[in-house]
Design a protein around this motif. Structure first.
Motif, PDB file in Angstrom:
ATOM      1  N   GLN A  86      29.536 -31.523-106.554  1.00  0.00           N
ATOM      2  CA  GLN A  86      28.690 -32.490-107.283  1.00  0.00           C
ATOM      3  C   GLN A  86      27.206 -32.355-106.948  1.00  0.00           C
ATOM      4  O   GLN A  86      26.416 -33.187-107.384  1.00  0.00           O
ATOM      5  CB  GLN A  86      29.113 -33.930-106.922  1.00  0.00           C
ATOM      6  N   ARG A  87      26.854 -31.361-106.157  1.00  0.00           N
ATOM      7  CA  ARG A  87      25.436 -31.273-105.746  1.00  0.00           C
ATOM      8  C   ARG A  87      24.551 -30.892-106.925  1.00  0.00           C
ATOM      9  O   ARG A  87      25.013 -30.242-107.869  1.00  0.00           O
ATOM     10  CB  ARG A  87      25.288 -30.257-104.598  1.00  0.00           C
ATOM     11  N   LEU A  91      23.216 -37.146-107.464  1.00  0.00           N
ATOM     12  CA  LEU A  91      23.910 -38.109-106.598  1.00  0.00           C
ATOM     13  C   LEU A  91      23.157 -38.347-105.289  1.00  0.00           C
ATOM     14  O   LEU A  91      23.185 -39.455-104.742  1.00  0.00           O
ATOM     15  CB  LEU A  91      25.345 -37.649-106.319  1.00  0.00           C
ATOM     16  N   ARG A  93      19.934 -38.360-105.050  1.00  0.00           N
ATOM     17  CA  ARG A  93      18.892 -39.307-105.477  1.00  0.00           C
ATOM     18  C   ARG A  93      19.480 -40.714-105.590  1.00  0.00           C
ATOM     19  O   ARG A  93      18.883 -41.688-105.117  1.00  0.00           O
ATOM     20  CB  ARG A  93      18.285 -38.866-106.816  1.00  0.00           C
ATOM     21  N   THR A 116      17.362 -31.327 -92.885  1.00  0.00           N
ATOM     22  CA  THR A 116      17.793 -29.928 -92.813  1.00  0.00           C
ATOM     23  C   THR A 116      17.033 -29.114 -93.858  1.00  0.00           C
ATOM     24  O   THR A 116      16.874 -27.911 -93.720  1.00  0.00           O
ATOM     25  CB  THR A 116      19.307 -29.796 -93.071  1.00  0.00           C
ATOM     26  N   PRO A 120      14.940 -32.214-101.158  1.00  0.00           N
ATOM     27  CA  PRO A 120      15.408 -33.427-101.831  1.00  0.00           C
ATOM     28  C   PRO A 120      14.652 -34.675-101.366  1.00  0.00           C
ATOM     29  O   PRO A 120      14.454 -35.607-102.145  1.00  0.00           O
ATOM     30  CB  PRO A 120      16.893 -33.522-101.460  1.00  0.00           C
TER      31      PRO A 120
HETATM   32  C1  LIG Z   1      20.929 -32.293 -99.687  1.00  0.00           C
HETATM   33  C2  LIG Z   1      21.867 -33.013-100.643  1.00  0.00           C
HETATM   34  C3  LIG Z   1      22.299 -34.317-100.008  1.00  0.00           C
HETATM   35  C4  LIG Z   1      21.084 -33.320-101.940  1.00  0.00           C
HETATM   36  O1  LIG Z   1      21.937 -34.004-102.828  1.00  0.00           O
HETATM   37  P1  LIG Z   1      22.012 -33.594-104.376  1.00  0.00           P
HETATM   38  O2  LIG Z   1      22.939 -34.510-105.048  1.00  0.00           O
HETATM   39  O3  LIG Z   1      22.308 -32.144-104.449  1.00  0.00           O
HETATM   40  O4  LIG Z   1      20.515 -33.867-104.817  1.00  0.00           O
HETATM   41  P2  LIG Z   1      20.013 -34.422-106.215  1.00  0.00           P
HETATM   42  O5  LIG Z   1      20.665 -33.642-107.317  1.00  0.00           O
HETATM   43  O6  LIG Z   1      20.168 -35.893-106.283  1.00  0.00           O
HETATM   44  O7  LIG Z   1      18.498 -34.067-106.113  1.00  0.00           O
HETATM   45  C5  LIG Z   1      17.562 -34.988-105.625  1.00  0.00           C
HETATM   46  C6  LIG Z   1      16.200 -34.400-105.772  1.00  0.00           C
HETATM   47  O8  LIG Z   1      16.024 -33.386-104.794  1.00  0.00           O
HETATM   48  C7  LIG Z   1      15.738 -32.155-105.414  1.00  0.00           C
HETATM   49  N1  LIG Z   1      16.540 -31.150-104.730  1.00  0.00           N
HETATM   50  C8  LIG Z   1      17.781 -31.297-104.233  1.00  0.00           C
HETATM   51  N2  LIG Z   1      18.177 -30.163-103.642  1.00  0.00           N
HETATM   52  C9  LIG Z   1      17.162 -29.295-103.808  1.00  0.00           C
HETATM   53  C10 LIG Z   1      16.968 -27.949-103.437  1.00  0.00           C
HETATM   54  N3  LIG Z   1      17.881 -27.276-102.752  1.00  0.00           N
HETATM   55  N4  LIG Z   1      15.804 -27.365-103.773  1.00  0.00           N
HETATM   56  C11 LIG Z   1      14.856 -28.046-104.443  1.00  0.00           C
HETATM   57  N5  LIG Z   1      14.974 -29.336-104.791  1.00  0.00           N
HETATM   58  C12 LIG Z   1      16.118 -29.929-104.501  1.00  0.00           C
HETATM   59  C13 LIG Z   1      16.199 -32.263-106.832  1.00  0.00           C
HETATM   60  O9  LIG Z   1      15.428 -31.467-107.693  1.00  0.00           O
HETATM   61  C14 LIG Z   1      16.006 -33.728-107.103  1.00  0.00           C
HETATM   62  O10 LIG Z   1      14.689 -34.008-107.499  1.00  0.00           O
HETATM   63  P3  LIG Z   1      14.431 -34.634-108.944  1.00  0.00           P
HETATM   64  O11 LIG Z   1      15.397 -35.781-109.056  1.00  0.00           O
HETATM   65  O12 LIG Z   1      13.006 -35.047-108.869  1.00  0.00           O
HETATM   66  O13 LIG Z   1      14.722 -33.514-109.875  1.00  0.00           O
HETATM   67  C15 LIG Z   1      23.114 -32.150-100.990  1.00  0.00           C
HETATM   68  O14 LIG Z   1      22.689 -30.949-101.557  1.00  0.00           O
HETATM   69  C16 LIG Z   1      24.026 -31.860 -99.809  1.00  0.00           C
HETATM   70  O15 LIG Z   1      24.962 -32.605 -99.546  1.00  0.00           O
HETATM   71  N6  LIG Z   1      23.760 -30.755 -99.068  1.00  0.00           N
HETATM   72  C17 LIG Z   1      24.565 -30.389 -97.908  1.00  0.00           C
HETATM   73  C18 LIG Z   1      24.362 -31.372 -96.750  1.00  0.00           C
HETATM   74  C19 LIG Z   1      22.912 -31.535 -96.389  1.00  0.00           C
HETATM   75  O16 LIG Z   1      22.153 -30.581 -96.313  1.00  0.00           O
HETATM   76  N7  LIG Z   1      22.507 -32.793 -96.169  1.00  0.00           N
HETATM   77  C20 LIG Z   1      21.149 -33.137 -95.826  1.00  0.00           C
HETATM   78  C21 LIG Z   1      21.060 -33.409 -94.388  1.00  0.00           C
HETATM   79  S1  LIG Z   1      19.419 -33.818 -93.882  1.00  0.00           S
END
Ligand SMILES: CC(C)(COP(=O)(O)OP(=O)(O)OC[C@H]1O[C@@H](n2cnc3c(N)ncnc32)[C@H](O)[C@@H]1OP(=O)(O)O)[C@@H](O)C(=O)NCCC(=O)NCCS
Length: 397
Positions: A86-87, A91, A93, A116, A120
């Protein structure tokens, strides 16, 4: 698809463990007995799909951090994870925006997190303002430092811990962003538990028997070239205490040739250590976001000898409650945001966070695109208002 966003219930804690452990790579460990996603001071917010699956989560920690000599209520964000499938669909956001709204309702003025990846969080208004850094130093370099004859070292006892906390707090109060190590999240950290966490907890006493320094450390295995000592806190209230604690670390040179020290950029230890002798062992960036601008401005401390005003305009679609024009007024160690003003200086959420922490000057923010408008006089006021030690956070979460 519609989603439900709400705190994870006790019977769903297993779902939170599974999502978090898979994301962060400890999924081969068994869930510890009594593990709970939420506990006093720590709430896991979950996003559930229509089938009741937990597809995203984030933890809101109720903590305090020191800014300008005062503790500001903060939402420490941890354990942010979205299910792999679902990334990139909003979600992250959704869960973080809901977390910020809940954090504001419970009184948090700021939010901080260890990222990390900043991407986002930047999209949602957090900005990187510092790093938690461990430095590697050869113990033989520290062996050149002589202990001060007036300082006595001994292992800490439980009775020393209140003075240890007071010494840490004295440093935190003078710093920017350091954790207040009290409150609900720290209630379980009894003196006995704190001492049990380390192989060594050394206190430094002056001639009067007062505690003037301490070091908490772990001894790694072996006594060959791989031998290592890792020091979390090394705090000296006096130069003699700092020097004597460092000399104690130097005493390990023959059996633990590497010392790994957690140090802020402006730690007094640097006065005794050549930077060329210290290599960065690890650096974990951390980010700040302003959750409630009027509350955050009122909560922190400000320079006592500064008075002035500037017209700020805040844009923020993630925390829309504090968007708008304000007159920033600073006077006699206090400051406030009064609704109104001309809106001459426009700040983005990332600009507001960096300015608040003194991590960037108005000129830097203008060049980054986080601040527009203003003039040399308002730049002087804003720069001076939040100028201070480099933001530092020693407590990973
Ligand atoms: C990091 C994580 C929580 C982000 O969740 P997600 O559901 O993929 O993020 P979203 O789709 O809601 O994106 C949120 C915003 O961040 C941005 N974003 C998310 N991942 C990004 C990436 N890898 N590169 C650039 N921008 C990114 C999106 O463009 C979005 O911005 P917008 O709404 O202005 O377009 C998810 O990818 C994840 O679970 N990753 C693995 C675990 C992890 O790294 N957790 C973080 C620990 S600090």
């Amino acid at each position: 698809m519609t989603y439900e966003v709400r705190p994870v219930r006790p019977e769903e804690h297993r779902l939170a463990w599974d999502l978090g452990s898979l994301a962060f790579g400890y999924h081969e460990q068994a869930i510890p007995d009594g593990w709970a996603a939420s506990a006093p001071g720590r709430t896991t917010l979950g996003v559930f799909d229509e089938a009741g699956r937990l597809v995203a989560k984030a933890v809101d920690r109720e903590q305090g951090q020191w800014f300008g000599g005062r503790v500001v209520p903060v939402s420490g964000v941890a354990g942010v994870a979205v299910a792999a499938e679902q990334r990139g669909r909003g979600l992250g956001r959704l869960v973080l925006t809901s977390l910020l709204s809940g954090a504001r309702e419970r009184g948090a003025a700021l939010s901080s997190l260890f990222d990390t990846t900043p991407l986002p969080y930047r999209a949602l208004g957090w900005e990187e303002i510092g790093t938690l850094t461990y430095h590697t130093v050869a113990a033989r370099v520290l062996a050149e430092i002589r202990p001060d004859p007036k300082i006595t070292l001994r292992p800490a006892t439980e009775a020393d811990i209140p003075a240890v906390y007071e010494l840490y707090r004295r440093v935190a109060r003078a710093g920017t962003g350091l954790m207040e190590r009290s409150g609900t999240l720290f209630a379980a950290a009894t003196p006995a538990k704190l001492l049990a966490e380390y192989h060594g907890f050394t206190v430094a006493l002056d001639g009067a028997g007062d505690l003037v320094g301490y070091a908490s450390w772990d001894r790694g295995p072996g006594y060959d070239a791989s031998g290592k000592l890792t020091v979390d806190d090394l705090i000296g209230a006096t130069p003699e205490a700092t020097r004597t604690l460092l000399a104690m670390l130097g005493g390990w040179a023959s059996v633990a040739p590497t010392i790994v020290l957690r140090l802020g950029a402006e730690d007094p230890v640097w006065s005794l250590l050549a930077r060329v002798d210290a290599k960065v062992a690890s650096a974990q960036p951390w980010m700040l976001r302003v959750v409630d601008a009027p509350a955050a401005i009122a909560a922190r401390g400000w320079p006592r000898h500064l008075s002035g005003a500037a017209d700020l305009s805040l844009t923020d679609d993630v925390c829309p409650w504090h968007q708008g024009d304000y007159r920033f007024v600073v006077d006699g160690g206090e400051a406030r945001l009064e609704p109104g003003g001309t809106g001459a200086i426009r700040l983005t959420p990332r600009g507001l966070a960096a300015w608040y922490a003194g991590a960037a000057s108005p000129d830097q923010l203008r060049r980054t695109g986080f601040l527009t408008g203003g003039d040399p006089a308002s730049d002087d006021l804003l720069r001076t208002a939040t100028a201070g030690p480099t933001p530092t956070l020693h407590d990973y979460f």
